[in-house]
Design a protein around this motif. Structure first.
Motif, PDB file in Angstrom:
ATOM      1  N   UNK A 240     -17.677   8.543  56.477  1.00 62.08           N
ATOM      2  CA  UNK A 240     -17.300   9.947  56.317  1.00 62.08           C
ATOM      3  C   UNK A 240     -16.605  10.503  57.541  1.00 62.08           C
ATOM      4  N   UNK A 241     -17.054  10.097  58.731  1.00 64.82           N
ATOM      5  CA  UNK A 241     -16.441  10.597  59.963  1.00 64.82           C
ATOM      6  C   UNK A 241     -15.010  10.074  60.112  1.00 64.82           C
ATOM      7  N   UNK A 242     -14.798   8.811  59.744  1.00 65.39           N
ATOM      8  CA  UNK A 242     -13.437   8.256  59.769  1.00 65.39           C
ATOM      9  C   UNK A 242     -12.529   9.071  58.848  1.00 65.39           C
ATOM     10  N   UNK A 243     -13.027   9.404  57.658  1.00 67.63           N
ATOM     11  CA  UNK A 243     -12.228  10.171  56.700  1.00 67.63           C
ATOM     12  C   UNK A 243     -11.997  11.595  57.198  1.00 67.63           C
ATOM     13  N   UNK A 244     -13.016  12.197  57.806  1.00 78.23           N
ATOM     14  CA  UNK A 244     -12.904  13.573  58.301  1.00 78.23           C
ATOM     15  C   UNK A 244     -11.842  13.671  59.400  1.00 78.23           C
ATOM     16  N   UNK A 245     -11.915  12.796  60.389  1.00 74.57           N
ATOM     17  CA  UNK A 245     -10.946  12.833  61.487  1.00 74.57           C
ATOM     18  C   UNK A 245      -9.567  12.347  61.026  1.00 74.57           C
ATOM     19  N   UNK A 246      -9.568  11.406  60.072  1.00 80.17           N
ATOM     20  CA  UNK A 246      -8.295  10.878  59.576  1.00 80.17           C
ATOM     21  C   UNK A 246      -7.483  11.935  58.849  1.00 80.17           C
ATOM     22  N   UNK A 281     -24.922  18.551  63.292  1.00 82.38           N
ATOM     23  CA  UNK A 281     -24.093  19.249  62.297  1.00 82.38           C
ATOM     24  C   UNK A 281     -22.911  18.369  61.906  1.00 82.38           C
ATOM     25  N   UNK A 282     -22.223  17.817  62.909  1.00 82.59           N
ATOM     26  CA  UNK A 282     -21.089  16.943  62.636  1.00 82.59           C
ATOM     27  C   UNK A 282     -21.516  15.716  61.845  1.00 82.59           C
ATOM     28  N   UNK A 283     -22.661  15.151  62.232  1.00 83.83           N
ATOM     29  CA  UNK A 283     -23.175  13.958  61.546  1.00 83.83           C
ATOM     30  C   UNK A 283     -23.517  14.266  60.090  1.00 83.83           C
ATOM     31  N   UNK A 284     -24.147  15.423  59.856  1.00 83.59           N
ATOM     32  CA  UNK A 284     -24.532  15.810  58.499  1.00 83.59           C
ATOM     33  C   UNK A 284     -23.310  15.925  57.594  1.00 83.59           C
ATOM     34  N   UNK A 285     -22.291  16.631  58.055  1.00 77.52           N
ATOM     35  CA  UNK A 285     -21.109  16.821  57.215  1.00 77.52           C
ATOM     36  C   UNK A 285     -20.326  15.517  57.042  1.00 77.52           C
TER      37      UNK A 285
END
Length: 336
Positions: A240-246, A281-285
């Motif tokens: 999810x973090x890869x997709x969020x920053x991407x 918070x960042x991890x949750x989203x």
């Protein structure tokens, strides 16, 4: 003649000092790059033990070694050359490639949750009792997952040394690749053999050693079960973090800005532990995005014709061969 020799020795000494300084710079840069990728390294360490959870004890370390060698091949033969080439001539391609990998990680995590909800978890039966083919499938799955996590680690490290010359980047990333692989799979090997250490301690004469040993033996199955859950969450989080920053890097800023502003607000609102709460918070989203995207991909894979075979009660993927202790069917058995 002697003056020429002394001049040559001075030149050699200067070159040696320059080489030593370069090695120091490489070491410092490698350490900095590794530290930046520490979050994904932790995820990699948490994800891997679930692949040997339930495996026959005598196959745990050999399987970890196979996955470790696969990880080195991933980093050195595939990720490193591609990352260096793309960073040199087509840096805009790195983000889309990483996002494809992030989607795969989200799918892996969501499918594990789906399997638990349906009661068909993967890798429950010891691979050694099912057969060599099942062990190959297990290792291949772990190496595929490692490929995505390793790509994220290497790209993070690459971003930290992007200002370095090409050759320096190559050496630094090689150091990072080898160091991270040793750290991750050294820790994984220690985790999966902890119960054997407990048995050895339980067999000693010291009562303290016996208590510690029995505690390790009794506790390690629970620890491995927790690590398996953490590994699944880590897949969703990192994916999810890869997709969020991407999406932010590709021009769709709204999701990342929303999460970032909320993270900053929480971090500044609570003194002392605000930074940690903001990270949560960042991890949750990130994990929420991983769940949503992963669930969509799982639904597609189980609905479309090419995904139906993959979704059948786990039979083809995890249930090939007889279960542990079960005899394979024979013509004589059929006649009886």
């Amino acid at each position: 003649m002697s003056a020429g020799l002394l001049g040559l020795l001075d030149d050699v000494a200067a070159i040696a000092k320059l080489a030593a300084a370069s090695l120091d710079d490489v070491g410092a840069a490698a350490a900095k790059a590794t530290a930046k990728a520490a979050g994904v390294v932790v995820d990699d360490t948490a994800v891997t033990p679930q692949y040997v959870h339930g495996v026959a004890a005598n196959r745990e370390i050999p399987i970890v070694k196979k996955i470790a060698w696969g990880s080195i091949r991933n980093k050195v033969l595939f990720i490193l050359p591609i990352a260096l080439i793309l960073s040199q001539w087509a840096p805009w391609l790195l983000t889309p490639i990483l996002m494809v990998g992030g989607t795969y990680l989200a799918f892996e995590g969501a499918e594990k949750i789906w399997g638990r909800l349906r009661g068909h978890e993967g890798h429950d039966a010891p691979a050694a009792t099912v057969g060599p083919e099942a062990e190959k499938t297990l290792v291949a799955g772990a190496v595929r997952t490692d490929l995505i996590l390793s790509a994220e680690i290497m790209v993070i490290a690459l971003n930290e040394v992007a200002h370095e010359p090409f050759f320096s980047r190559l050496v630094i990333l090689l150091v990072v690749a080898l160091a991270i692989t040793v750290i991750v799979y050294g820790v994984v090997g220690l985790i999966v053999r902890m119960d054997d250490m407990g048995l050895a301690l339980a067999g000693r004469e010291s009562r303290t050693s016996q208590r510690v040993g029995r505690g390790l033996v009794a506790g390690m199955p629970k620890v491995l079960a927790v690590i398996s859950v953490v590994g699944t969450v880590a897949m969703l989080w990192v994916g999810g973090h890869i997709l969020l920053t991407g999406t932010d890097e590709l021009g769709w800023h709204a999701p990342y800005e929303f999460v970032h502003h909320l993270e900053e607000a929480v971090a500044h609102a609570v003194p002392g532990i605000g930074g940690f709460l903001g990270w949560l918070v960042n991890t949750f989203f990130s994990a929420l995005i991983g769940v949503v995207v992963g669930a969509v991909v799982v639904a597609v894979m189980h609905v479309l014709p090419f995904g139906k075979k993959h979704g059948k009660d786990g039979g083809e993927e995890h249930g090939a061969g007889p279960a542990a202790g079960e005899q394979p069917a024979t013509p004589e058995a059929d006649e009886r």
